[in-house]
Design a protein around this motif. Sequence first.
Motif, short mmCIF file in Angstrom:
data_model
loop_
_atom_site.label_atom_id
_atom_site.label_comp_id
_atom_site.label_asym_id
_atom_site.label_seq_id
_atom_site.Cartn_x
_atom_site.Cartn_y
_atom_site.Cartn_z
N LYS A 11 38.77 53.54 32.11
CA LYS A 11 38.24 53.68 33.47
C LYS A 11 38.82 52.60 34.39
O LYS A 11 39.20 51.53 33.95
CB LYS A 11 36.71 53.54 33.46
CG LYS A 11 35.99 54.53 32.57
CD LYS A 11 35.74 55.83 33.26
CE LYS A 11 34.86 56.76 32.44
NZ LYS A 11 34.83 58.11 33.00
N GLN A 12 38.84 52.93 35.67
CA GLN A 12 39.17 51.94 36.70
C GLN A 12 37.83 51.44 37.22
O GLN A 12 37.07 52.20 37.82
CB GLN A 12 39.93 52.61 37.84
CG GLN A 12 41.14 53.39 37.36
CD GLN A 12 42.42 52.83 37.96
OE1 GLN A 12 42.62 51.63 38.02
NE2 GLN A 12 43.27 53.71 38.42
N ILE A 13 37.54 50.17 36.99
CA ILE A 13 36.17 49.69 37.20
C ILE A 13 36.06 48.71 38.37
O ILE A 13 36.83 47.75 38.47
CB ILE A 13 35.62 49.05 35.91
CG1 ILE A 13 35.63 50.10 34.79
CG2 ILE A 13 34.20 48.52 36.12
CD1 ILE A 13 35.20 49.59 33.44
N VAL A 14 35.10 49.00 39.24
CA VAL A 14 34.80 48.12 40.37
C VAL A 14 33.34 47.70 40.24
O VAL A 14 32.46 48.54 40.03
CB VAL A 14 35.02 48.83 41.72
CG1 VAL A 14 34.79 47.86 42.88
CG2 VAL A 14 36.42 49.43 41.80
N ILE A 15 33.09 46.38 40.36
CA ILE A 15 31.71 45.88 40.25
C ILE A 15 31.25 45.34 41.60
O ILE A 15 31.99 44.65 42.29
CB ILE A 15 31.60 44.80 39.14
CG1 ILE A 15 30.15 44.34 38.95
CG2 ILE A 15 32.50 43.58 39.42
CD1 ILE A 15 29.92 43.46 37.72
N LEU A 16 30.04 45.70 41.97
CA LEU A 16 29.38 45.11 43.14
C LEU A 16 28.30 44.20 42.58
O LEU A 16 27.36 44.69 41.94
CB LEU A 16 28.77 46.21 44.01
CG LEU A 16 27.81 45.78 45.13
CD1 LEU A 16 28.51 44.97 46.21
CD2 LEU A 16 27.13 47.00 45.77
N PHE A 17 28.45 42.88 42.76
CA PHE A 17 27.46 41.98 42.14
C PHE A 17 26.59 41.28 43.19
O PHE A 17 27.03 41.00 44.29
CB PHE A 17 28.13 40.97 41.21
CG PHE A 17 28.99 39.92 41.87
CD1 PHE A 17 28.49 38.64 42.11
CD2 PHE A 17 30.30 40.19 42.23
CE1 PHE A 17 29.27 37.67 42.72
CE2 PHE A 17 31.10 39.22 42.83
CZ PHE A 17 30.58 37.95 43.09
N SER A 35 36.89 58.73 44.80
CA SER A 35 37.09 59.53 43.59
C SER A 35 37.84 60.83 43.87
O SER A 35 38.32 61.49 42.96
CB SER A 35 35.76 59.81 42.88
OG SER A 35 34.88 60.43 43.77
N LYS A 36 37.96 61.19 45.15
CA LYS A 36 38.79 62.35 45.51
C LYS A 36 40.27 62.04 45.27
O LYS A 36 41.07 62.93 45.06
CB LYS A 36 38.58 62.71 46.99
CG LYS A 36 37.18 63.25 47.29
CD LYS A 36 36.97 63.35 48.79
CE LYS A 36 35.49 63.61 49.10
NZ LYS A 36 35.14 63.21 50.46
N LYS A 37 40.61 60.74 45.36
CA LYS A 37 42.02 60.34 45.25
C LYS A 37 42.34 59.60 43.95
O LYS A 37 43.48 59.55 43.51
CB LYS A 37 42.41 59.44 46.43
CG LYS A 37 42.35 60.13 47.78
CD LYS A 37 42.64 59.15 48.90
CE LYS A 37 41.38 58.42 49.32
NZ LYS A 37 41.52 57.70 50.61
N ILE A 38 41.32 58.96 43.37
CA ILE A 38 41.56 58.11 42.20
C ILE A 38 40.79 58.64 41.00
O ILE A 38 39.56 58.83 41.07
CB ILE A 38 41.17 56.64 42.51
CG1 ILE A 38 42.08 56.08 43.62
CG2 ILE A 38 41.29 55.76 41.26
CD1 ILE A 38 41.63 54.74 44.16
N ASN A 39 41.49 58.86 39.90
CA ASN A 39 40.83 59.36 38.68
C ASN A 39 40.16 58.23 37.91
O ASN A 39 40.54 57.07 38.05
CB ASN A 39 41.87 60.02 37.76
CG ASN A 39 42.41 61.30 38.38
OD1 ASN A 39 41.73 61.94 39.16
ND2 ASN A 39 43.64 61.64 38.04
N ASN A 40 39.21 58.60 37.08
CA ASN A 40 38.56 57.65 36.16
C ASN A 40 37.93 56.45 36.85
O ASN A 40 37.93 55.34 36.32
CB ASN A 40 39.58 57.12 35.12
CG ASN A 40 40.02 58.23 34.20
OD1 ASN A 40 39.25 59.14 33.93
ND2 ASN A 40 41.25 58.16 33.74
#
Length: 197
Positions: A11-17, A35-40
Amino acid sequence: KNKLSSQLKLKQIVILFSSHDDEEKMFIQCHQDLSKKINNLFFIIVPRHINRVKKITEEFNKKKIAYLLKSKGELKVKNENFLIVDTFGELGVFFKLSNIAVVGGSFSSNGGHNPIETKDFNCSLIFGPHMENFGDIRDKIISFKAGFEVKNSHQLLVVISQLLKNKELNKNTHQNFKKLCEIQANKSKSILKSLLE
Protein backbone atom coordinates in the motif's frame (compact mmCIF):
# COMPACT_ATOMS: atom_id res chain seq x y z
CA LYS A 1 2.13 -13.55 8.69
CA ASN A 2 -1.21 -11.85 9.12
CA LYS A 3 0.42 -8.90 10.85
CA LEU A 4 -0.90 -5.52 9.80
CA SER A 5 2.50 -4.48 8.45
CA SER A 6 2.68 -7.43 6.05
CA GLN A 7 -0.90 -6.79 4.89
CA LEU A 8 -0.07 -3.16 4.16
CA LYS A 9 3.26 -3.84 2.44
CA LEU A 10 2.04 -3.02 -1.06
CA LYS A 11 0.00 0.00 0.00
CA GLN A 12 0.90 3.66 -0.40
CA ILE A 13 0.41 4.92 3.13
CA VAL A 14 -0.27 8.42 4.40
CA ILE A 15 -0.66 9.10 8.13
CA LEU A 16 -2.45 12.05 9.72
CA PHE A 17 -1.20 12.25 13.30
CA SER A 18 -2.53 14.23 16.27
CA SER A 19 -5.59 15.21 14.25
CA HIS A 20 -8.30 17.58 15.44
CA ASP A 21 -11.91 18.25 14.58
CA ASP A 22 -12.62 18.71 10.86
CA GLU A 23 -9.13 17.56 9.85
CA GLU A 24 -10.36 13.98 9.54
CA LYS A 25 -13.18 15.13 7.23
CA MET A 26 -10.61 16.85 5.07
CA PHE A 27 -8.48 13.69 5.08
CA ILE A 28 -11.44 11.49 4.04
CA GLN A 29 -12.17 13.82 1.13
CA CYS A 30 -8.50 13.84 0.21
CA HIS A 31 -8.50 10.03 0.00
CA GLN A 32 -11.65 10.00 -2.12
CA ASP A 33 -10.12 12.43 -4.62
CA LEU A 34 -6.67 10.85 -4.72
CA SER A 35 -7.79 7.24 -4.98
CA LYS A 36 -9.23 8.01 -8.42
CA LYS A 37 -5.65 8.53 -9.62
CA ILE A 38 -3.49 6.52 -7.22
CA ASN A 39 -3.83 2.78 -6.61
CA ASN A 40 -3.37 1.04 -3.26
CA LEU A 41 -3.80 4.22 -1.27
CA PHE A 42 -4.19 3.61 2.48
CA PHE A 43 -4.73 6.35 5.08
CA ILE A 44 -4.05 6.13 8.82
CA ILE A 45 -5.65 8.55 11.27
CA VAL A 46 -4.24 9.03 14.77
CA PRO A 47 -6.49 11.50 16.60
CA ARG A 48 -4.93 13.81 19.18
CA HIS A 49 -7.67 12.93 21.67
CA ILE A 50 -8.86 9.35 21.75
CA ASN A 51 -12.22 10.39 23.22
CA ARG A 52 -13.05 11.81 19.77
CA VAL A 53 -12.95 8.38 18.10
CA LYS A 54 -16.72 7.92 18.34
CA LYS A 55 -17.25 11.21 16.51
CA ILE A 56 -14.73 10.23 13.83
CA THR A 57 -16.28 6.79 13.25
CA GLU A 58 -19.73 8.41 13.01
CA GLU A 59 -18.39 10.52 10.13
CA PHE A 60 -17.15 7.36 8.36
CA ASN A 61 -20.44 5.55 8.94
CA LYS A 62 -22.41 8.54 7.68
CA LYS A 63 -20.37 8.56 4.47
CA LYS A 64 -20.55 4.73 4.26
CA ILE A 65 -16.76 4.41 4.17
CA ALA A 66 -15.20 1.18 5.46
CA TYR A 67 -12.48 1.51 8.10
CA LEU A 68 -10.49 -0.56 10.58
CA LEU A 69 -10.24 0.29 14.25
CA LYS A 70 -6.90 -0.51 15.87
CA SER A 71 -8.39 -1.57 19.23
CA LYS A 72 -10.27 -4.40 17.52
CA GLY A 73 -7.19 -6.63 17.84
CA GLU A 74 -6.11 -8.91 14.98
CA LEU A 75 -6.98 -6.85 11.91
CA LYS A 76 -7.69 -8.20 8.44
CA VAL A 77 -7.49 -5.67 5.65
CA LYS A 78 -10.15 -6.45 3.05
CA ASN A 79 -11.64 -3.49 1.21
CA GLU A 80 -10.87 -0.91 3.90
CA ASN A 81 -8.59 1.98 3.01
CA PHE A 82 -8.54 3.61 6.44
CA LEU A 83 -7.18 2.67 9.84
CA ILE A 84 -8.24 4.70 12.86
CA VAL A 85 -5.75 4.32 15.71
CA ASP A 86 -7.63 4.39 19.00
CA THR A 87 -4.81 2.95 21.11
CA PHE A 88 -1.85 4.61 22.85
CA GLY A 89 1.90 4.47 22.40
CA GLU A 90 2.16 2.99 18.92
CA LEU A 91 2.82 6.06 16.81
CA GLY A 92 6.30 4.83 15.82
CA VAL A 93 4.86 1.61 14.40
CA PHE A 94 2.62 3.60 12.08
CA PHE A 95 5.26 6.16 11.10
CA LYS A 96 7.41 3.22 10.08
CA LEU A 97 4.70 1.99 7.70
CA SER A 98 4.03 5.41 6.18
CA ASN A 99 5.38 7.15 3.09
CA ILE A 100 4.03 10.53 4.17
CA ALA A 101 3.12 12.07 7.54
CA VAL A 102 0.65 14.94 7.79
CA VAL A 103 0.89 17.06 10.95
CA GLY A 104 -2.42 17.35 12.76
CA GLY A 105 -3.55 20.61 14.35
CA SER A 106 -1.93 22.50 11.48
CA PHE A 107 -5.11 22.73 9.38
CA SER A 108 -7.20 23.94 12.31
CA SER A 109 -6.50 26.81 14.68
CA ASN A 110 -4.56 24.57 17.08
CA GLY A 111 -1.08 25.78 16.11
CA GLY A 112 0.16 22.38 14.93
CA HIS A 113 1.92 19.52 16.73
CA ASN A 114 5.52 18.48 16.99
CA PRO A 115 6.94 17.55 13.56
CA ILE A 116 10.13 16.19 15.18
CA GLU A 117 8.19 13.04 16.16
CA THR A 118 8.79 11.69 12.65
CA LYS A 119 12.58 12.21 12.55
CA ASP A 120 13.55 8.52 12.94
CA PHE A 121 11.33 7.34 10.09
CA ASN A 122 11.30 7.49 6.31
CA CYS A 123 8.16 9.51 5.80
CA SER A 124 8.00 12.98 4.31
CA LEU A 125 6.35 15.74 6.31
CA ILE A 126 3.44 17.89 5.20
CA PHE A 127 1.81 20.51 7.40
CA GLY A 128 -0.94 23.07 7.03
CA PRO A 129 -0.85 26.87 7.45
CA HIS A 130 -1.20 26.81 11.27
CA MET A 131 2.17 25.84 12.75
CA GLU A 132 2.31 28.75 15.19
CA ASN A 133 3.42 26.51 18.09
CA PHE A 134 6.47 25.40 16.09
CA GLY A 135 7.21 28.53 14.04
CA ASP A 136 10.98 28.27 14.38
CA ILE A 137 11.32 24.65 13.25
CA ARG A 138 8.64 25.24 10.57
CA ASP A 139 10.78 27.96 8.94
CA LYS A 140 13.85 25.72 9.07
CA ILE A 141 11.96 22.77 7.52
CA ILE A 142 10.84 24.95 4.61
CA SER A 143 14.25 26.54 3.95
CA PHE A 144 16.00 23.15 4.26
CA LYS A 145 13.54 21.50 1.83
CA ALA A 146 12.81 19.04 4.61
CA GLY A 147 9.02 19.12 4.33
CA PHE A 148 6.10 20.91 2.71
CA GLU A 149 3.72 23.58 3.89
CA VAL A 150 0.34 23.56 2.16
CA LYS A 151 -2.31 26.25 2.51
CA ASN A 152 -5.45 24.16 1.98
CA SER A 153 -6.89 20.76 1.12
CA HIS A 154 -6.33 21.25 -2.61
CA GLN A 155 -2.59 21.84 -2.11
CA LEU A 156 -2.50 18.86 0.23
CA LEU A 157 -3.81 16.65 -2.60
CA VAL A 158 -1.21 18.00 -5.02
CA VAL A 159 1.75 17.48 -2.67
CA ILE A 160 0.69 13.97 -1.56
CA SER A 161 0.30 13.04 -5.21
CA GLN A 162 3.76 14.45 -6.09
CA LEU A 163 5.47 12.64 -3.23
CA LEU A 164 3.86 9.28 -4.00
CA LYS A 165 4.67 9.52 -7.70
CA ASN A 166 8.18 10.90 -7.29
CA LYS A 167 10.10 8.48 -5.06
CA GLU A 168 13.28 10.56 -5.39
CA LEU A 169 11.56 13.69 -4.09
CA ASN A 170 10.08 11.72 -1.21
CA LYS A 171 13.46 10.24 -0.29
CA ASN A 172 15.30 13.59 -0.50
CA THR A 173 12.64 15.28 1.61
CA HIS A 174 12.81 12.87 4.55
CA GLN A 175 16.59 12.63 4.33
CA ASN A 176 16.84 16.43 4.51
CA PHE A 177 14.59 16.35 7.54
CA LYS A 178 16.84 13.83 9.30
CA LYS A 179 19.88 16.01 8.54
CA LEU A 180 18.08 19.09 9.84
CA CYS A 181 17.17 17.31 13.09
CA GLU A 182 20.79 16.20 13.52
CA ILE A 183 22.07 19.76 13.03
CA GLN A 184 19.53 21.05 15.57
CA ALA A 185 20.45 18.35 18.08
CA ASN A 186 24.18 19.11 17.71
CA LYS A 187 23.53 22.84 18.18
CA SER A 188 21.59 22.11 21.37
CA LYS A 189 24.45 19.93 22.62
CA SER A 190 27.09 22.59 21.98
CA ILE A 191 24.95 25.27 23.66
CA LEU A 192 24.52 22.99 26.66
CA LYS A 193 28.26 22.23 26.69
CA SER A 194 29.17 25.94 26.65
CA LEU A 195 26.73 26.60 29.50
CA LEU A 196 28.30 23.86 31.58
CA GLU A 197 31.90 24.95 30.98
